[in-house]
Write a protein that holds these residues in place. Sequence first.
Motif, PDB file in Angstrom:
ATOM      1  N   ALA A  25       0.810  -1.217   0.000  1.00 22.49           N
ATOM      2  CA  ALA A  25       0.000   0.000   0.000  1.00 22.49           C
ATOM      3  C   ALA A  25       0.843   1.266   0.000  1.00 22.49           C
ATOM      4  O   ALA A  25       0.380   2.328  -0.436  1.00 22.49           O
ATOM      5  CB  ALA A  25      -0.937   0.004   1.203  1.00 22.49           C
ATOM      6  N   SER A  35      -0.805  -8.101  -3.858  1.00 20.56           N
ATOM      7  CA  SER A  35      -0.555  -6.875  -4.618  1.00 20.56           C
ATOM      8  C   SER A  35      -1.678  -6.587  -5.610  1.00 20.56           C
ATOM      9  O   SER A  35      -1.988  -5.420  -5.879  1.00 20.56           O
ATOM     10  CB  SER A  35       0.780  -6.987  -5.363  1.00 20.56           C
ATOM     11  OG  SER A  35       1.084  -5.789  -6.033  1.00 20.56           O
ATOM     12  N   SER A  36      -2.310  -7.638  -6.122  1.00 17.41           N
ATOM     13  CA  SER A  36      -3.400  -7.427  -7.077  1.00 17.41           C
ATOM     14  C   SER A  36      -4.621  -6.786  -6.441  1.00 17.41           C
ATOM     15  O   SER A  36      -5.458  -6.196  -7.130  1.00 17.41           O
ATOM     16  CB  SER A  36      -3.801  -8.767  -7.707  1.00 17.41           C
ATOM     17  OG  SER A  36      -4.469  -9.604  -6.761  1.00 17.41           O
ATOM     18  N   PRO A  47      -4.425  -1.442  -3.142  1.00 15.54           N
ATOM     19  CA  PRO A  47      -4.091  -0.260  -3.952  1.00 15.54           C
ATOM     20  C   PRO A  47      -2.905   0.505  -3.369  1.00 15.54           C
ATOM     21  O   PRO A  47      -2.622   0.421  -2.164  1.00 15.54           O
ATOM     22  CB  PRO A  47      -5.369   0.578  -3.878  1.00 15.54           C
ATOM     23  CG  PRO A  47      -5.982   0.208  -2.569  1.00 15.54           C
ATOM     24  CD  PRO A  47      -5.654  -1.241  -2.343  1.00 15.54           C
ATOM     25  N   VAL A  51      -8.438   4.892  -0.305  1.00 10.28           N
ATOM     26  CA  VAL A  51      -8.636   3.650  -1.056  1.00 10.28           C
ATOM     27  C   VAL A  51      -9.543   3.875  -2.259  1.00 10.28           C
ATOM     28  O   VAL A  51      -9.384   3.227  -3.307  1.00 10.28           O
ATOM     29  CB  VAL A  51      -9.219   2.558  -0.123  1.00 10.28           C
ATOM     30  CG1 VAL A  51      -9.719   1.359  -0.910  1.00 10.28           C
ATOM     31  CG2 VAL A  51      -8.168   2.118   0.887  1.00 10.28           C
ATOM     32  N   ASP A  90      -9.632   6.395  -4.202  1.00 10.44           N
ATOM     33  CA  ASP A  90      -8.979   7.156  -5.267  1.00 10.44           C
ATOM     34  C   ASP A  90      -7.465   6.990  -5.159  1.00 10.44           C
ATOM     35  O   ASP A  90      -6.725   7.945  -4.924  1.00 10.44           O
ATOM     36  CB  ASP A  90      -9.361   8.638  -5.170  1.00 10.44           C
ATOM     37  CG  ASP A  90      -8.767   9.476  -6.298  1.00 10.44           C
ATOM     38  OD1 ASP A  90      -8.523   8.919  -7.391  1.00 10.44           O
ATOM     39  OD2 ASP A  90      -8.525  10.675  -6.082  1.00 10.44           O
ATOM     40  N   PRO A  91      -6.966   5.768  -5.315  1.00 13.04           N
ATOM     41  CA  PRO A  91      -5.541   5.514  -5.089  1.00 13.04           C
ATOM     42  C   PRO A  91      -4.675   6.003  -6.244  1.00 13.04           C
ATOM     43  O   PRO A  91      -5.173   6.361  -7.321  1.00 13.04           O
ATOM     44  CB  PRO A  91      -5.488   3.987  -4.986  1.00 13.04           C
ATOM     45  CG  PRO A  91      -6.584   3.529  -5.904  1.00 13.04           C
ATOM     46  CD  PRO A  91      -7.689   4.555  -5.740  1.00 13.04           C
ATOM     47  N   LEU A 147      -2.510   3.990  -7.701  1.00  7.58           N
ATOM     48  CA  LEU A 147      -2.590   2.843  -8.596  1.00  7.58           C
ATOM     49  C   LEU A 147      -3.561   1.840  -7.997  1.00  7.58           C
ATOM     50  O   LEU A 147      -3.687   1.746  -6.763  1.00  7.58           O
ATOM     51  CB  LEU A 147      -1.220   2.183  -8.773  1.00  7.58           C
ATOM     52  CG  LEU A 147      -0.137   2.959  -9.548  1.00  7.58           C
ATOM     53  CD1 LEU A 147       1.195   2.236  -9.446  1.00  7.58           C
ATOM     54  CD2 LEU A 147      -0.543   3.141 -11.001  1.00  7.58           C
ATOM     55  N   PRO A 148      -4.236   1.051  -8.815  1.00  9.76           N
ATOM     56  CA  PRO A 148      -5.198   0.088  -8.270  1.00  9.76           C
ATOM     57  C   PRO A 148      -4.552  -1.120  -7.611  1.00  9.76           C
ATOM     58  O   PRO A 148      -5.232  -1.892  -6.948  1.00  9.76           O
ATOM     59  CB  PRO A 148      -5.998  -0.341  -9.515  1.00  9.76           C
ATOM     60  CG  PRO A 148      -5.064  -0.131 -10.659  1.00  9.76           C
ATOM     61  CD  PRO A 148      -4.235   1.071 -10.290  1.00  9.76           C
ATOM     62  N   ASP A 149      -3.236  -1.283  -7.808  1.00  5.30           N
ATOM     63  CA  ASP A 149      -2.558  -2.427  -7.190  1.00  5.30           C
ATOM     64  C   ASP A 149      -1.325  -1.958  -6.433  1.00  5.30           C
ATOM     65  O   ASP A 149      -0.910  -0.804  -6.541  1.00  5.30           O
ATOM     66  CB  ASP A 149      -2.173  -3.470  -8.243  1.00  5.30           C
ATOM     67  CG  ASP A 149      -1.154  -2.940  -9.235  1.00  5.30           C
ATOM     68  OD1 ASP A 149       0.024  -2.826  -8.868  1.00  5.30           O
ATOM     69  OD2 ASP A 149      -1.547  -2.625 -10.372  1.00  5.30           O
ATOM     70  N   SER A 200       5.700   0.257  -8.830  1.00  5.81           N
ATOM     71  CA  SER A 200       5.064   1.471  -8.298  1.00  5.81           C
ATOM     72  C   SER A 200       5.769   2.756  -8.707  1.00  5.81           C
ATOM     73  O   SER A 200       5.142   3.819  -8.724  1.00  5.81           O
ATOM     74  CB  SER A 200       4.960   1.389  -6.769  1.00  5.81           C
ATOM     75  OG  SER A 200       6.225   1.164  -6.179  1.00  5.81           O
TER      76      SER A 200
END
Length: 638
Positions: free
Chosen positions: A298, A329-330, A333, A446, A448-449, A451-453, A471
């Motif tokens: 995260a 990780s999938s 976020p 969470v 509006d991260p 990245l989504p992963d 990342s």
Amino acid sequence: MTSLHPTLDRVTDRIIERSKDSRCAYLELIEHEAANQPDRNAVSCSNLAHAYAGAQEDQAKLKTGRGVNIGIVTAYNDMLSAHQPYGRYPERLKIYAREVGATAQVAGGTPAMCDGVTQGQNGMELSLFSRDVIALSTAVALSHAMYDGSLLLGICDKIVPGLVIGALRFGHLPAIFVPSGPMPTGIANKEKQRVRQLYAEGKATRADLLESESGSYHSPGTCTFYGTANSNQMMMEMMGLHIPGAAFIQPGTKLRQALDRAAVHRVAAIGKDGNDYRPLGRCIDEKAIVNAAVGLLATGGSTNHAIHIPAMARAAGVIIDWTDLDELSSAVPLLARVYPNGSGDVNHFHDAGGMGYVIGQLLGAGLAHRDILTVGGADLGAYAEEPCLAAVSTSDPLLREGGGPGVSDTAPGSSGSPPARGSSDALKLAWRPVGASGDETMLRPVTDPFLPDGGMRLVTGNLGRATFKTSAVDPERYTIEAPCRVFHTQHAVAEAFAKGELDRDVVVVVRFQGPRANGMPELHALTPPLGVLQDRGYKVALVTDGRMSGASGKVPAAIHCSPEALGGGPLSLLQDGDVVRLCAVTGTLSTTADLSVREPADPPPPASGTGRELFAMFRHAADEAEKGGSAMLAAAGL
């Protein structure tokens, strides 16, 4: 109560099932140790006299055989800026112990390497194995059987994992990690990065570079980039092993002292003779290990923890692998962008909401286990707040006082003693809600991260299994396919770069850098030249069985390749010009070359000097990176 995310639930259940036998054996060990812990009143008087001889002010108290005796394990040295503040800690911690009728002794010290000092030097080949030495040193310190709990003083790269591993073998004792905090922010990170790249291109002098670096690393405290040291502090919060919110409070402040004091009072209250027993071996379980991994993902933490988390877990009888990390990780976020993944450092991160914000967001989304046994609260929810000092007279309903039973509510003055109630300095340690992000360029919710992963992916194929940290990499560079150039040292890469031999699309392969080859050094010196090539418009990637620094960033890299080249791993079969494909999207690490018809390349001869020959036994017996790269754990059957 928010339900767990299905991926978190599934991965945790898989780890619990996989670890069933080893975890059961571990719990049996610590239960046996707790039941057989010597009563100091029954120990030989000669033994006790040896233990008490240096205790000075505490001799009389120790001789009564009553009260908790705390063992301090310290990684102090003043070459390592993060650990310099620990020099005066023992005398303060002893004062805090006396306030609650306890005593404290320095049980022992551990070495503490600075990877920033040894980067690119021969000493870096001792770095990973220093973790095992630290674990062994911790075990020696606690083996005297004089202690009812421990305070663990360490921050940096291998030190925290080593302390965890060593202390877990005494998991019947409560233990609290006591950080000293980051140094104040220095020059802007973009400026530091700019000068480094200019130097790599020959456009800045050594004097320019030293002035820039000294402006960044300038005073006592942890380096402020988000590398392995600060990722350690994040994990201790996610696992509930700090007093809540202690990670990123700067050295020498009253709040830092109040948190240190609370740690002493707390460890004295959670021993087996009290009514709130919280042994370390029960605190660190499968759920706590998963929380550490989730926090890493995260926040875009250091890739070194793809090695350290499995090693720490093994010491508690828990088995986690890179497939677990990849699956987590999938679902997790990316909520934070801290340098080198963003522009601000850990001080900015803390000011924007820090770990309290991250933990609150993860708990709210069911992405962390709330129901873990922590040292500082009822559950992980206590760590979703931030510590502060409030006047004793304050009655703000939003403030929560104390960190659990036994945690004092007054902050120490500069002398280390609590101020008198009613004085202008009378303050209490309290926790307050974090609220919204204070800077959405650094911390996001969470919903509006960034990245989504979580940006740490497993790549596999006919070149083995490796870790790819996405990342900090531009998504346009998630896939690189190019002819490779093979090297056996990072210095050879630098020479080829200087000669212009790498000015093309290229996958740089640096092999024979694994645990058994040379101790798996960090290859941070590769970052500037590869970054220059990338900035020149070339498609560039790195593939190695070595490690990259937790401070590494924008160049696509498959690291920790396993099995390693030494012993016939696939990287030993590659030749210059073979086309290599690295793809984070499909999780691919492969070559089109037919490796089946080749013989492994000859490895370089073992190096000697700088003490490296003394570590031959660690190299010879080390297991693979995915298990933690540890000879000690392998030999112990853990």
